[in-house]
Design an enzyme around this catalytic site. Structure first.
Site, PDB file in Angstrom:
ATOM      1  N   ASN A 175      35.189  32.836  36.030  1.00  0.00           N
ATOM      2  CA  ASN A 175      36.040  33.528  35.046  1.00  0.00           C
ATOM      3  C   ASN A 175      36.562  32.650  33.903  1.00  0.00           C
ATOM      4  O   ASN A 175      36.805  33.155  32.810  1.00  0.00           O
ATOM      5  CB  ASN A 175      37.178  34.282  35.739  1.00  0.00           C
ATOM      6  CG  ASN A 175      38.080  33.397  36.545  1.00  0.00           C
ATOM      7  OD1 ASN A 175      37.713  32.270  36.896  1.00  0.00           O
ATOM      8  ND2 ASN A 175      39.266  33.877  36.845  1.00  0.00           N
ATOM      9  N   GLY A 186      38.266  29.416  43.403  1.00  0.00           N
ATOM     10  CA  GLY A 186      37.418  30.571  43.687  1.00  0.00           C
ATOM     11  C   GLY A 186      38.103  31.490  44.682  1.00  0.00           C
ATOM     12  O   GLY A 186      39.331  31.515  44.798  1.00  0.00           O
ATOM     13  N   SER A 187      37.286  32.196  45.442  1.00  0.00           N
ATOM     14  CA  SER A 187      37.837  33.231  46.312  1.00  0.00           C
ATOM     15  C   SER A 187      38.506  32.623  47.553  1.00  0.00           C
ATOM     16  O   SER A 187      38.157  31.529  48.002  1.00  0.00           O
ATOM     17  CB  SER A 187      36.724  34.182  46.749  1.00  0.00           C
ATOM     18  OG  SER A 187      35.736  33.448  47.439  1.00  0.00           O
ATOM     19  N   GLU A 212      42.385  26.414  44.793  1.00  0.00           N
ATOM     20  CA  GLU A 212      43.033  27.342  43.854  1.00  0.00           C
ATOM     21  C   GLU A 212      42.351  28.685  44.061  1.00  0.00           C
ATOM     22  O   GLU A 212      41.218  28.894  43.603  1.00  0.00           O
ATOM     23  CB  GLU A 212      42.851  26.850  42.409  1.00  0.00           C
ATOM     24  CG  GLU A 212      43.408  25.454  42.140  1.00  0.00           C
ATOM     25  CD  GLU A 212      44.933  25.416  42.193  1.00  0.00           C
ATOM     26  OE1 GLU A 212      45.575  26.487  42.157  1.00  0.00           O
ATOM     27  OE2 GLU A 212      45.486  24.310  42.287  1.00  0.00           O
ATOM     28  N   LEU A 213      43.040  29.601  44.758  1.00  0.00           N
ATOM     29  CA  LEU A 213      42.345  30.792  45.268  1.00  0.00           C
ATOM     30  C   LEU A 213      42.845  32.082  44.617  1.00  0.00           C
ATOM     31  O   LEU A 213      43.411  32.068  43.538  1.00  0.00           O
ATOM     32  CB  LEU A 213      42.480  30.820  46.793  1.00  0.00           C
ATOM     33  CG  LEU A 213      42.095  29.497  47.495  1.00  0.00           C
ATOM     34  CD1 LEU A 213      42.313  29.585  48.986  1.00  0.00           C
ATOM     35  CD2 LEU A 213      40.653  29.106  47.171  1.00  0.00           C
ATOM     36  N   CYS A 230      42.835  34.896  37.673  1.00  0.00           N
ATOM     37  CA  CYS A 230      43.427  34.739  39.007  1.00  0.00           C
ATOM     38  C   CYS A 230      44.895  35.141  39.035  1.00  0.00           C
ATOM     39  O   CYS A 230      45.369  35.723  39.994  1.00  0.00           O
ATOM     40  CB  CYS A 230      43.254  33.309  39.483  1.00  0.00           C
ATOM     41  SG  CYS A 230      43.902  32.122  38.305  1.00  0.00           S
ATOM     42  N   GLU A 239      43.453  42.174  45.702  1.00  0.00           N
ATOM     43  CA  GLU A 239      43.214  41.608  44.377  1.00  0.00           C
ATOM     44  C   GLU A 239      42.128  42.454  43.718  1.00  0.00           C
ATOM     45  O   GLU A 239      40.993  42.498  44.207  1.00  0.00           O
ATOM     46  CB  GLU A 239      42.735  40.152  44.509  1.00  0.00           C
ATOM     47  CG  GLU A 239      42.457  39.515  43.169  1.00  0.00           C
ATOM     48  CD  GLU A 239      41.883  38.088  43.292  1.00  0.00           C
ATOM     49  OE1 GLU A 239      40.975  37.876  44.108  1.00  0.00           O
ATOM     50  OE2 GLU A 239      42.354  37.216  42.546  1.00  0.00           O
TER      51      GLU A 239
HETATM   52  P1  NAD Z   1      33.621  32.591  44.589  1.00  0.00           P
HETATM   53  O1  NAD Z   1      34.451  32.077  45.706  1.00  0.00           O
HETATM   54  O2  NAD Z   1      32.596  33.598  44.889  1.00  0.00           O
HETATM   55  O3  NAD Z   1      32.830  31.381  43.895  1.00  0.00           O
HETATM   56  C1  NAD Z   1      33.507  30.255  43.377  1.00  0.00           C
HETATM   57  C2  NAD Z   1      32.569  29.044  43.427  1.00  0.00           C
HETATM   58  O4  NAD Z   1      32.335  28.700  44.791  1.00  0.00           O
HETATM   59  C3  NAD Z   1      31.193  29.303  42.807  1.00  0.00           C
HETATM   60  O5  NAD Z   1      30.774  28.133  42.130  1.00  0.00           O
HETATM   61  C4  NAD Z   1      30.329  29.569  44.035  1.00  0.00           C
HETATM   62  O6  NAD Z   1      28.946  29.289  43.822  1.00  0.00           O
HETATM   63  C5  NAD Z   1      30.932  28.597  45.025  1.00  0.00           C
HETATM   64  N1  NAD Z   1      30.691  28.900  46.442  1.00  0.00           N
HETATM   65  C6  NAD Z   1      30.368  30.084  47.026  1.00  0.00           C
HETATM   66  N2  NAD Z   1      30.216  29.918  48.363  1.00  0.00           N
HETATM   67  C7  NAD Z   1      30.477  28.610  48.632  1.00  0.00           C
HETATM   68  C8  NAD Z   1      30.504  27.819  49.822  1.00  0.00           C
HETATM   69  N3  NAD Z   1      30.230  28.329  51.017  1.00  0.00           N
HETATM   70  N4  NAD Z   1      30.826  26.522  49.705  1.00  0.00           N
HETATM   71  C9  NAD Z   1      31.113  25.968  48.503  1.00  0.00           C
HETATM   72  N5  NAD Z   1      31.093  26.660  47.342  1.00  0.00           N
HETATM   73  C10 NAD Z   1      30.780  27.971  47.410  1.00  0.00           C
HETATM   74  O7  NAD Z   1      34.635  33.102  43.441  1.00  0.00           O
HETATM   75  P2  NAD Z   1      34.312  33.845  42.073  1.00  0.00           P
HETATM   76  O8  NAD Z   1      33.937  35.255  42.346  1.00  0.00           O
HETATM   77  O9  NAD Z   1      33.423  33.011  41.222  1.00  0.00           O
HETATM   78  O10 NAD Z   1      35.767  33.797  41.391  1.00  0.00           O
HETATM   79  C11 NAD Z   1      36.736  34.773  41.574  1.00  0.00           C
HETATM   80  C12 NAD Z   1      37.834  34.305  42.512  1.00  0.00           C
HETATM   81  O11 NAD Z   1      38.357  33.060  42.060  1.00  0.00           O
HETATM   82  C13 NAD Z   1      39.003  35.262  42.515  1.00  0.00           C
HETATM   83  O12 NAD Z   1      39.458  35.441  43.832  1.00  0.00           O
HETATM   84  C14 NAD Z   1      40.066  34.526  41.690  1.00  0.00           C
HETATM   85  O13 NAD Z   1      41.387  34.895  41.971  1.00  0.00           O
HETATM   86  C15 NAD Z   1      39.791  33.115  42.038  1.00  0.00           C
HETATM   87  N6  NAD Z   1      40.322  32.216  41.012  1.00  0.00           N
HETATM   88  C16 NAD Z   1      41.429  31.485  41.314  1.00  0.00           C
HETATM   89  C17 NAD Z   1      41.989  30.659  40.340  1.00  0.00           C
HETATM   90  C18 NAD Z   1      43.230  29.837  40.634  1.00  0.00           C
HETATM   91  O14 NAD Z   1      43.531  28.928  39.848  1.00  0.00           O
HETATM   92  N7  NAD Z   1      43.955  30.110  41.698  1.00  0.00           N
HETATM   93  C19 NAD Z   1      41.416  30.584  39.072  1.00  0.00           C
HETATM   94  C20 NAD Z   1      40.288  31.356  38.808  1.00  0.00           C
HETATM   95  C21 NAD Z   1      39.741  32.170  39.793  1.00  0.00           C
END
Ligand code: NAD
Length: 484
Positions: free
Chosen positions: A158, A238-239, A258-259, A292, A386
């Protein structure tokens, strides 16, 4: 930008100072019109291991002083600033947010690099008065900061540029080597960032391998990072599901997570409702809600629910949905079909559960109109989960006590907002809301790049924000001098 081999954005990965390809490539598409933007190699496990090995060697060989690390980060910022408009267009092309928002993201990334460069020069230790201990009158000690070694930086789709800078900038400032891993949906601006870093590394004579970027599938990368002894820190945004997997398997490594979030913003009855509504709509609809700390729940006292809903409707219906490259567009496409389908499901389930659609509710593929929902109760899906889309669920409460209870009625705890003119109410919210940040008189979605930023509960562990990330990517050593 001059990445070889074929077209401008058919890019390769940087491993150990060399741009490398793989047998498998994936196309990056524009979320709005699904045109091809470019392509990246899909890294093999061996290539990811090679990148970590190279980073490990570089971290041991590197003799860069704090001043040289500052120069490296400033030189990278200069390059990014020179190419700012092209980079903003690339962010919009691969991620889908309106061009005006991409320009802000690029500008923030330039500032984040400069803040990181400055912080490289501020790694002060502490004088420790050893004579405070009985019998050690002639002893002295101080602390010094040392890099950890290899930092792995994993980022989501994002904010594909600035979130990578938030990890790589502080990691390099602290003297580490890095392996970056952007989301495969949006890897191109991150790879381009590494091109700038690579050029800046050459200017300060950094060893090959100090900066590496691998475009790998999540399923490949996690276990390589988790099983390679040289990875001393994983910084993941990420998630929550992936974050928890990393937390369960990361052993003794430093971990920043940071989730996700389900952030509340409370609009109380003593505030300027129109001003609050304008900010809430902006905070819920920026990047089509894919932020996020976006406003996920709007909590209001029931006696002004109608007034707040009408103000939200007025602002939400003034937004233009469409092509992210049109100057008039405020809300563009969500990143892919999966994301759009999830938002539609949550929307329909919330309406089925009894919520009223006050405006919006129409969607076409990945485009979703800003949608205000009233009569939302805490158990309804759009309140519980979310959403990551431009939905504005309004939850009415009887009193401020209930507003705070509702704000905390989530497993997440990223950020929160409260609009009020009452100091006691503001202080109470600051003390009682269980989130990493409480913003008074603005929305949950506020973030400045130097401030400490990171969630509680299922929203994560550790802090970003340059100074805090540099601390996290360093270790503190005590050096003691005793009478000989
Ligand atoms: P995601 O978890 O699907 O992917 C994030 C990253 O992790 C990608 O690069 C992905 O390829 C990688 N990934 C996936 N599986 C993995 C594994 N098993 N091991 C290591 N890496 C892996 O998230 P997304 O859909 O790209 O992003 C959306 C999420 O991110 C939302 O939940 C959002 O709230 C969160 N987010 C949080 C913040 C924050 O600062 N708290 C900021 C931005 C987004």
């Amino acid at each position: 930008m001059n990445l070889e081999p074929t077209s401008q954005y058919d890019v390769r990965m940087l491993i150990d100072g060399t741009w490398v390809d793989s047998d498998d490539r994936t196309t990056v598409t524009n979320p709005y019109d699904e045109s091809a933007v470019g392509s990246v190699p899909v890294a093999t496990e061996q290539q990811v291991t090679d990148a970590v090995d190279a980073a490990h060697r570089a971290s041991e060989e590197s003799t860069l002083s704090a001043y040289e690390r500052y120069e490296l980060l400033y030189a990278t910022a200069e390059r990014l600033e020179d190419d700012a408009e092209e980079m903003a267009r690339l962010v919009t092309s691969e991620q889908g947010k309106p061009l005006s928002e991409s320009r802000v993201e690029v500008d923030r990334a330039v500032q984040t690099l400069r803040l990181s460069g400055e912080e490289a020069k501020r790694q002060f230790g502490e004088y420790v008065p050893m004579d405070a201990q009985k019998g050690f009158a002639r002893s002295h000690a101080f602390t010094q900061h040392e890099p950890l070694g290899v930092v792995a930086a994993i980022t989501p789709f994002n904010f594909p540029l600035n979130l990578m800078v938030h990890k790589v900038g502080p990691a390099l400032a602290a003297g580490n080597a890095v392996v970056g891993k952007p989301a495969l949906k949006t890897p191109l601006c991150a790879v381009t960032l590494f091109e700038y870093l690579d050029e800046a590394c050459a200017e300060v004579d950094a060893p090959d391998g100090l900066v590496n970027v691998v475009t790998a599938r999540g399923s490949t990368i996690g276990d390589v990072f988790l099983s390679h002894d040289a990875v001393e820190a994983i910084s993941f945004t990420g998630s929550t599901a992936v974050g928890k997997y990393l937390a369960e398997n990361s052993g003794m490594r430093e971990l920043t997570l940071e989730l996700g979030g389900n952030d509340p913003t409370i609009v109380w009855d003593d505030t300027d409702i129109d001003r609050a509504a304008a900010q809430v709509v902006g905070g819920a609809c920026a990047n089509a809600g894919q932020v996020c700390n976006s406003v996920e729940r709007i909590i209001v006292p029931e006696h002004i629910e109608r007034e707040v809903v009408e103000a939200l409707v007025e602002h939400a219906t003034s937004l233009t949905v469409g092509d992210p490259f049109d100057d008039d567009t405020d809300v563009a496409a969500m990143v892919d079909d999966d994301q759009a389908e999830k938002v539609v499901e949550l929307f329909e389930a919330t309406v089925d559960a009894g919520a009223t659609v006050e405006c919006g509710g129409n969607y076409d593929g990945r485009l979703f109109e800003p949608t205000v929902l009233s009569g939302v109760t805490p158990e309804m899906p759009a309140a519980k989960e979310e959403v990551f889309g431009p939905l504005l669920p309004v939850i009415a409460v009887e009193n401020f006590e209930e507003a705070l209870t509702e704000a905390n009625n989530t497993n997440y705890g990223l950020e929160a907002g409260l609009f009020t003119q009452d100091l006691d109410r503001a202080k109470r919210a600051a003390d009682e809301i269980d989130a990493g940040g409480v913003n008074i008189n603005t929305v949950s979605g506020f973030r400045a790049d130097h401030m400490p930023y990171g969630g509680f509960k299922d929203s994560g562990v550790g802090k970003e924000g340059i100074k805090y990330a540099v601390e996290h990517f360093s270790r503190e050593k005590l050096v003691g001098f005793h009478a000989g």
